[in-house]
Enzyme design. Structure first.
Site, PDB file in Angstrom:
ATOM      1  N   VAL A  31     -37.026  47.546 -41.227  1.00  0.00           N
ATOM      2  CA  VAL A  31     -37.740  46.550 -40.414  1.00  0.00           C
ATOM      3  C   VAL A  31     -39.183  46.362 -40.855  1.00  0.00           C
ATOM      4  O   VAL A  31     -39.654  45.230 -41.041  1.00  0.00           O
ATOM      5  CB  VAL A  31     -37.692  46.942 -38.918  1.00  0.00           C
ATOM      6  CG1 VAL A  31     -38.448  45.919 -38.082  1.00  0.00           C
ATOM      7  CG2 VAL A  31     -36.258  47.068 -38.440  1.00  0.00           C
ATOM      8  N   ARG A  37      -9.576  33.007 -32.001  1.00  0.00           N
ATOM      9  CA  ARG A  37      -8.685  32.572 -30.947  1.00  0.00           C
ATOM     10  C   ARG A  37      -7.247  32.886 -31.344  1.00  0.00           C
ATOM     11  O   ARG A  37      -6.949  33.206 -32.502  1.00  0.00           O
ATOM     12  CB  ARG A  37      -8.848  31.069 -30.704  1.00  0.00           C
ATOM     13  CG  ARG A  37     -10.196  30.705 -30.109  1.00  0.00           C
ATOM     14  CD  ARG A  37     -10.392  29.197 -30.079  1.00  0.00           C
ATOM     15  NE  ARG A  37      -9.406  28.535 -29.225  1.00  0.00           N
ATOM     16  CZ  ARG A  37      -9.301  27.223 -29.111  1.00  0.00           C
ATOM     17  NH1 ARG A  37     -10.085  26.423 -29.819  1.00  0.00           N
ATOM     18  NH2 ARG A  37      -8.381  26.690 -28.311  1.00  0.00           N
ATOM     19  N   HIS A  38      -6.371  32.809 -30.383  1.00  0.00           N
ATOM     20  CA  HIS A  38      -4.943  32.954 -30.655  1.00  0.00           C
ATOM     21  C   HIS A  38      -4.492  31.846 -31.605  1.00  0.00           C
ATOM     22  O   HIS A  38      -5.195  30.846 -31.834  1.00  0.00           O
ATOM     23  CB  HIS A  38      -4.166  32.827 -29.342  1.00  0.00           C
ATOM     24  CG  HIS A  38      -4.542  31.576 -28.581  1.00  0.00           C
ATOM     25  ND1 HIS A  38      -4.054  30.321 -28.893  1.00  0.00           N
ATOM     26  CD2 HIS A  38      -5.398  31.394 -27.547  1.00  0.00           C
ATOM     27  CE1 HIS A  38      -4.568  29.421 -28.088  1.00  0.00           C
ATOM     28  NE2 HIS A  38      -5.400  30.040 -27.256  1.00  0.00           N
ATOM     29  N   ASN A  40      -1.679  23.637 -26.679  1.00  0.00           N
ATOM     30  CA  ASN A  40      -2.703  23.056 -27.549  1.00  0.00           C
ATOM     31  C   ASN A  40      -2.193  21.767 -28.172  1.00  0.00           C
ATOM     32  O   ASN A  40      -2.898  20.748 -28.214  1.00  0.00           O
ATOM     33  CB  ASN A  40      -3.100  24.023 -28.653  1.00  0.00           C
ATOM     34  CG  ASN A  40      -3.869  25.229 -28.164  1.00  0.00           C
ATOM     35  OD1 ASN A  40      -3.764  26.313 -28.719  1.00  0.00           O
ATOM     36  ND2 ASN A  40      -4.665  25.068 -27.111  1.00  0.00           N
ATOM     37  N   ARG A  63       0.130  33.913 -25.749  1.00  0.00           N
ATOM     38  CA  ARG A  63      -0.305  33.383 -27.040  1.00  0.00           C
ATOM     39  C   ARG A  63      -1.189  34.359 -27.821  1.00  0.00           C
ATOM     40  O   ARG A  63      -1.156  34.376 -29.056  1.00  0.00           O
ATOM     41  CB  ARG A  63      -1.001  32.034 -26.862  1.00  0.00           C
ATOM     42  CG  ARG A  63      -2.122  31.978 -25.822  1.00  0.00           C
ATOM     43  CD  ARG A  63      -2.433  30.511 -25.514  1.00  0.00           C
ATOM     44  NE  ARG A  63      -3.556  30.300 -24.604  1.00  0.00           N
ATOM     45  CZ  ARG A  63      -3.453  30.276 -23.280  1.00  0.00           C
ATOM     46  NH1 ARG A  63      -2.271  30.490 -22.710  1.00  0.00           N
ATOM     47  NH2 ARG A  63      -4.516  30.034 -22.525  1.00  0.00           N
ATOM     48  N   GLU A 114      -8.017  33.649 -20.415  1.00  0.00           N
ATOM     49  CA  GLU A 114      -8.774  32.406 -20.484  1.00  0.00           C
ATOM     50  C   GLU A 114      -9.353  32.043 -19.115  1.00  0.00           C
ATOM     51  O   GLU A 114      -8.868  32.511 -18.074  1.00  0.00           O
ATOM     52  CB  GLU A 114      -7.866  31.280 -21.000  1.00  0.00           C
ATOM     53  CG  GLU A 114      -8.507  29.900 -21.091  1.00  0.00           C
ATOM     54  CD  GLU A 114      -9.701  29.831 -22.052  1.00  0.00           C
ATOM     55  OE1 GLU A 114     -10.654  30.609 -21.859  1.00  0.00           O
ATOM     56  OE2 GLU A 114      -9.674  28.992 -22.966  1.00  0.00           O
ATOM     57  N   HIS A 124      -9.530  33.514 -26.301  1.00  0.00           N
ATOM     58  CA  HIS A 124      -9.359  32.106 -25.973  1.00  0.00           C
ATOM     59  C   HIS A 124     -10.680  31.365 -26.154  1.00  0.00           C
ATOM     60  O   HIS A 124     -11.735  31.983 -26.295  1.00  0.00           O
ATOM     61  CB  HIS A 124      -8.857  31.965 -24.535  1.00  0.00           C
ATOM     62  CG  HIS A 124      -7.627  32.771 -24.250  1.00  0.00           C
ATOM     63  ND1 HIS A 124      -6.360  32.279 -24.393  1.00  0.00           N
ATOM     64  CD2 HIS A 124      -7.487  34.071 -23.854  1.00  0.00           C
ATOM     65  CE1 HIS A 124      -5.484  33.220 -24.089  1.00  0.00           C
ATOM     66  NE2 HIS A 124      -6.139  34.318 -23.757  1.00  0.00           N
TER      67      HIS A 124
END
Length: 529
Positions: free
Chosen positions: A173, A258-259, A265, A308, A328, A393
């Protein structure tokens, strides 16, 4: 009820408190958490240089803002660099350098005035005073300032005597600090170690047994190996302690995706518990190849309890954990509908969600703000774990991303989280490095852009976390959780929402005595697969 009304109508104590009350009442991006304390708080960092104070300050601020508590860091090093344009050497930090000591004290006073402006005039709830604050005189000055303005004070002291940790911090740093432009690593290390010695001359750590036993503080010892907590005053301070005891400085990466694409969908419907489409199953296979290609043998895999995500994880051929709190966002009566159907069936609800997507709560369902509250245990576990793949999700992924990337409540509901792509998040010194991997499997686009706000929004009553019920009868509908929960029978027709056109006073009375129909998920409710 009458007692609650009387307290609400009581006049604030003094003009400063009245100003703070007015600002917070008008700031719509605060959450339930910011109302769990009755006065602003100043978090005062303490510790020698290179002890991780700024690291903790930035992470703590990011967390508090994420849960809805307006927080801002005031780093004294920034003020000092503005006052002294060119840093020369460690001599500036000698306790017998009277001119430098005057400059440093002046910078502290200027920063405290900015703290006052933030808490009194800008709607802030917590200010983090990020400085060494190693002397009792400096801490007494801050305490007197806080007392004059009715602020609470919570000290966070970082104690570290591990030379390897200190050296790593300096090289990671401080070498890139504005204090050392174009300096080689060896000279930076030498100068900074001498700077630390300057502070050690006058450093007085907090004394929990005598001098500071009445103070509220936490001591973080050797980057979280041990902790000492003293006299926590309120809910917000307990949240601070809870968070600091969960963050760990270690090298790891978090993979979010996501799935695979689901049947809903493809059909443009939200929520529900549909299975994967053919392309969704192709993504599952591609994800398995991704894990193998990157040699993620020690990877932990988490899913929700919806089919899913489970079907996506099953293809990996590795153990995984199901988390109910990763399900979700609950769309309530709008579950399994397309946005076109929602707009036609519930035009007022559709318009209200467009006005304020973060706070809007579906009838019988959740808001994004509710989802953030639900996901807090997941964040704590991600901070503690090694490498983790979270298969989740769209709304859930947005909330998790907003935490790691420090996104505001305004931006959170519109973060792009496309199907069939993997995000790798690697925490670095003061932020998070992001790598995107496209697994080259086509999928529908489920993203909806932020609506244009050219025209004035319609005057609908907004359902959110502060006015949980916007109608006399809140329609209850069980959530369609799969895996062990048989889905409820499909409704033959869309439920009818009662009229929402009633007075604001009536709504406030109802919200006082009503209980929201959505129960918080149990943080420990995990099922080992």
């Amino acid at each position: 009820m009458a007692g609650r009304q009387q307290r609400a109508e009581a006049a604030p104590d003094g003009p400063a408190e009245a100003k703070r009350t007015e600002v917070r009442a008008s700031g719509k991006k605060c959450s339930w958490a910011s109302y769990m304390t009755n006065s602003p708080t100043v978090i005062v960092m303490i510790g020698l240089p290179a002890r991780g104070k700024t690291y903790m300050s930035k992470k703590l601020t990011r967390y508090l803002n994420w849960i809805g508590v307006p927080t801002k860091v005031f780093n004294l090093g920034v003020y000092r660099r503005e006052a002294v344009q060119s840093y020369k050497s460690y001599d500036f930090f000698r306790h017998d350098n009277k001119e430098a000591m005057q400059i440093r004290k002046h910078c502290a006073m200027v920063a405290l005035q900015d703290v006052k402006a933030y808490l009194n005039e800008e709607g802030g709830q917590i200010a983090v005073f990020d400085a060494t604050n190693t002397t009792r005189e400096r801490r007494e000055l801050i305490l007197n300032f806080a007392k004059d303005h009715s602020y609470k004070v919570f000290f966070v002291e970082s104690l570290c005597d591990d030379p390897d940790v200190i050296a790593t911090n300096i090289l990671d740093v401080k070498v890139s600090s504005p204090d050392y432009p174009e300096r080689d690593r060896e000279s930076v290390m030498e100068d900074f170690l001498k700077r630390i010695e300057c502070y050690k001359v006058t450093y007085k750590p907090l004394d929990p047994d005598e001098h500071d036993k009445s103070r509220s503080f936490i001591q973080v010892i050797n980057v979280g190996r041990r902790f000492l907590v003293n006299k926590v005053q309120d809910y917000i301070q307990s949240k601070i302690v809870y968070y600091l005891m969960n963050i760990h400085v270690h090298s790891h990466s978090i993979y979010l995706c996501r799935h695979g694409e689901s049947q809903y969908n493809v059909e443009g419907r939200i929520g529900g518990d549909s299975e994967l489409s053919e392309r969704g199953r192709q993504f599952s296979s591609a994800l398995k190849g991704f894990v193998q290609e990157h040699h993620l043998s020690d990877l932990k895999v988490w899913t929700s309890q919806l089919r899913r995500t489970i079907q996506t994880a099953e293809e990996l051929g590795v153990p995984y954990e199901q988390w109910k709190i990763l399900n979700e966002i609950d769309a309530g009566v709008c579950e399994e509908m397309s946005y076109e159907v929602i707009e036609e069936t519930y035009p007022e609800e559709y318009a209200m969600r467009s006005q304020d997507k973060y706070h809007y709560r579906y009838p019988g369902g959740e808001s994004y703000q509710d989802l953030v509250q639900r996901l807090e245990p997941v964040i704590m576990e991600l901070e503690r774990q090694g490498n983790v793949l979270v298969i989740c999700h769209q709304a859930v992924m947005r909330c998790l991303l907003a935490y790691f990337l420090d996104k505001s409540a305004d931006d959170l509901p519109y973060l792009k989280c496309p199907l069939h792509k993997v995000l790798k998040l690697t925490p670095v010194a003061y932020g998070c490095k992001v790598d995107l991997f496209d697994l080259k499997v086509e999928a529908v686009n489920t993203h909806r852009n932020r609506p244009l706000q050219n025209a004035a929004p319609p005057p609908f009553i907004r359902r959110n976390s502060f006015t949980p019920l916007s109608s006399q009868d809140q329609i209850k509908r069980p959530r369609l959780y799969s895996v062990g929960n048989p889905p409820s029978a499909r409704m033959s027709q869309a439920p009818t929402l009662p009229s929402m056109q009633f007075s604001e006073a009536s709504e406030m009375l109802q919200s006082e005595d009503s209980v929201n129909g959505v129960s918080a998920a149990d943080a420990g409710d995990r099922v080992r697969s």
